[in-house]
Design an enzyme around this catalytic site. Structure first.
Site, PDB file in Angstrom:
ATOM      1  N   GLY B  43       0.816  -1.216   0.000  1.00 32.72           N
ATOM      2  CA  GLY B  43       0.000   0.000   0.000  1.00 32.72           C
ATOM      3  C   GLY B  43       0.851   1.269   0.000  1.00 32.72           C
ATOM      4  O   GLY B  43       0.463   2.293  -0.566  1.00 32.72           O
ATOM      5  N   GLU B 176      -2.815 -16.946  -7.825  1.00 38.28           N
ATOM      6  CA  GLU B 176      -3.538 -16.665  -6.593  1.00 38.28           C
ATOM      7  C   GLU B 176      -5.041 -16.868  -6.812  1.00 38.28           C
ATOM      8  O   GLU B 176      -5.750 -17.383  -5.949  1.00 38.28           O
ATOM      9  CB  GLU B 176      -3.296 -15.223  -6.137  1.00 38.28           C
ATOM     10  CG  GLU B 176      -1.892 -14.976  -5.580  1.00 38.28           C
ATOM     11  CD  GLU B 176      -1.517 -13.492  -5.593  1.00 38.28           C
ATOM     12  OE1 GLU B 176      -0.350 -13.204  -5.297  1.00 38.28           O
ATOM     13  OE2 GLU B 176      -2.381 -12.639  -5.924  1.00 38.28           O
ATOM     14  N   ASP B 234       1.944  -3.215  -7.813  1.00 38.65           N
ATOM     15  CA  ASP B 234       1.475  -2.053  -7.056  1.00 38.65           C
ATOM     16  C   ASP B 234       1.172  -0.879  -8.001  1.00 38.65           C
ATOM     17  O   ASP B 234       0.231  -0.113  -7.752  1.00 38.65           O
ATOM     18  CB  ASP B 234       2.498  -1.653  -5.994  1.00 38.65           C
ATOM     19  CG  ASP B 234       2.693  -2.763  -4.950  1.00 38.65           C
ATOM     20  OD1 ASP B 234       1.723  -3.503  -4.685  1.00 38.65           O
ATOM     21  OD2 ASP B 234       3.806  -2.883  -4.425  1.00 38.65           O
TER      22      ASP B 234
END
Lengths: 290, 290
Positions: B43, B176, B234
């Protein structure tokens, strides 16, 4: 047994961190499941050995905010203390040692004041390890103002400066001792005489040589010990401190230091020794006058 | 351009530490001359990319005493935040990731209160990364109380819990995504439909698939980019956040995310992208409706 007080000073104390991993894979990503931290640095290890010996010990030095939680009596500094990271994969340890923090003028003054207070009550003072970001004559300043006998375990420039201030005893290994005089090698007693200082020089598994104004002695452990030599030097220093504090003879001091450091090799962590082995070696170790 | 506010939440923020060494020698002792530290965690990287894009971003999460010096706005916790240690030898990086700290009930309550305050003014909220020692439904709790659209970039159990709370979009990679359904593989669109959630699934250098209730799109970068894929995910998430906040169409959002993440590969550190390459790719990247 009379109570003696030994002061250990660790200016560059560390937070020793251990990461246990399955295997070390260069270039890989390791999820560390087990993180173990403990206070470290040579003087901290010396204090731990002295405590295991039942001696009364006071430890000081600098500690940054995080290390202070583990060493609350140390002089606080604004910067974090250095870390050492040991990556353990099975029995193999890979070590990463950070450089030390920068010490401000005010922090150094606070250390001197704390040192004066503690050294006044000490029978022996032990100065151990590399320096953090302080003047290279930091050890010399401490030795000059110290009312008690001083053992200095350091290397390079700060050892050279320290010797000029007249410590009671220095504890280099043979290579460090030769390096001080710009040599590749040499007999410890000759090097010590040239430096004009009492020297207890460690020779690894060959034991040690003690060279003083009163004579030169050599000692070796009764048998080879396999294990972890990390911390053996700190156990050696701890025994020197006890011997000086208790007024033992030089050969007694040397024998005890060789027995204790060999017993420290048998234990995987620094700052500890195998008590049974120490008792056994204390009876068996021999000292020869050179 | 209208001002939009994006809130990034990093519950398991880290102190990223880089040790530069000459060579990594397993079993050896390394004197680290250069220690570099920066705040990290997915983050935090998303927030850095948004800042480079000129977007208004607010970042929160948990920070222990030492990390708080670098992330003063984060919610304080008593335990130290985790560290990541990257040992750099030439171009090769060996990574060690510590587990996260335990969060107390009071600290979690403080985070919820701070989250409510910040999310009320946010156009989009981004939840990124693994969880520290909190309940596995931590992300679900945040999503349930969030008044703004939420992008969730997580793995495993906490992602599974989060999906049940109805995020606007999740951003797994293909493995995932399949793992969530206990599969080895599968078409991202089929897996997304089965999960009943909008999915932007990254496919590494093959680009990404966006599967929503309105349709499925696929996009790939105009050419292969060599460099460091760390942080590309990200940057991808940051672009998704901007697109949602600005009310762009799904194919526009996907194209921008693929262009930005490819431009992030060209930069060696996470949280940054090559601005010229991003502009070039924005014009060239194509989107195909499945």
């Amino acid at each position: 047994m009379a109570v003696v007080v030994i002061l250990t000073v660790t200016l560059n104390a560390a937070l020793d961190v251990t990461y246990r991993v399955d295997a070390l894979r260069p270039g890989g990503t390791h999820r560390v499941e087990d993180v173990h931290t403990r206070p470290g640095g040579k003087g901290v290890n010396v204090a731990d050995v002295l405590t295991q010996l039942g001696e009364q010990v006071v430890a000081t030095g600098f500690a940054g905010p995080q290390l202070r939680a583990l060493l609350p009596g140390f002089v606080p500094i604004a910067a974090e203390s250095r870390r050492t990271v040991a990556v353990l994969a099975g029995a193999e340890a890979t070590l990463f040692n950070e450089p030390g923090p920068v010490i401000s003028a005010g922090e150094w003054t606070a250390l001197l004041s704390e040192f004066d207070r503690l050294a006044a009550d000490a029978d022996v003072v032990v100065l151990s390890g590399r320096l953090p970001g302080v003047a290279p004559d930091a050890y010399a300043q401490l030795i000059t103002r110290c009312p008690a006998p001083v053992i200095l375990d350091a290397e390079g420039d700060c050892l050279r400066h320290g010797i000029a201030a007249g410590p009671t005893l220095i504890k280099p290994n043979q290579d460090e001792l030769a390096g001080l005089l710009g040599r590749e090698s040499g007999h410890p007693a000759d090097l010590a005489a040239e430096l004009g200082v009492n020297v207890a020089a460690t020779l690894g598994s060959d034991g040690a040589v003690l060279s003083t104004a009163d004579g030169v002695w050599r000692s070796r452990p009764p048998r080879a010990v396999t294990g972890n030599p990390t911390g053996a030097g700190d156990a050696f220093t701890a025994a020197l401190a006890v011997g000086l504090a208790r007024g033992r003879s030089w050969p007694q001091i040397l024998a005890d230091a060789v027995a204790l450091s060999a017993a420290a090799v048998a234990v995987p962590v620094a700052g500890a020794f195998d008590a049974a082995m120490y008792r056994e070696f204390t009876d068996l170790v021999t000292v020869v006058k050179d």
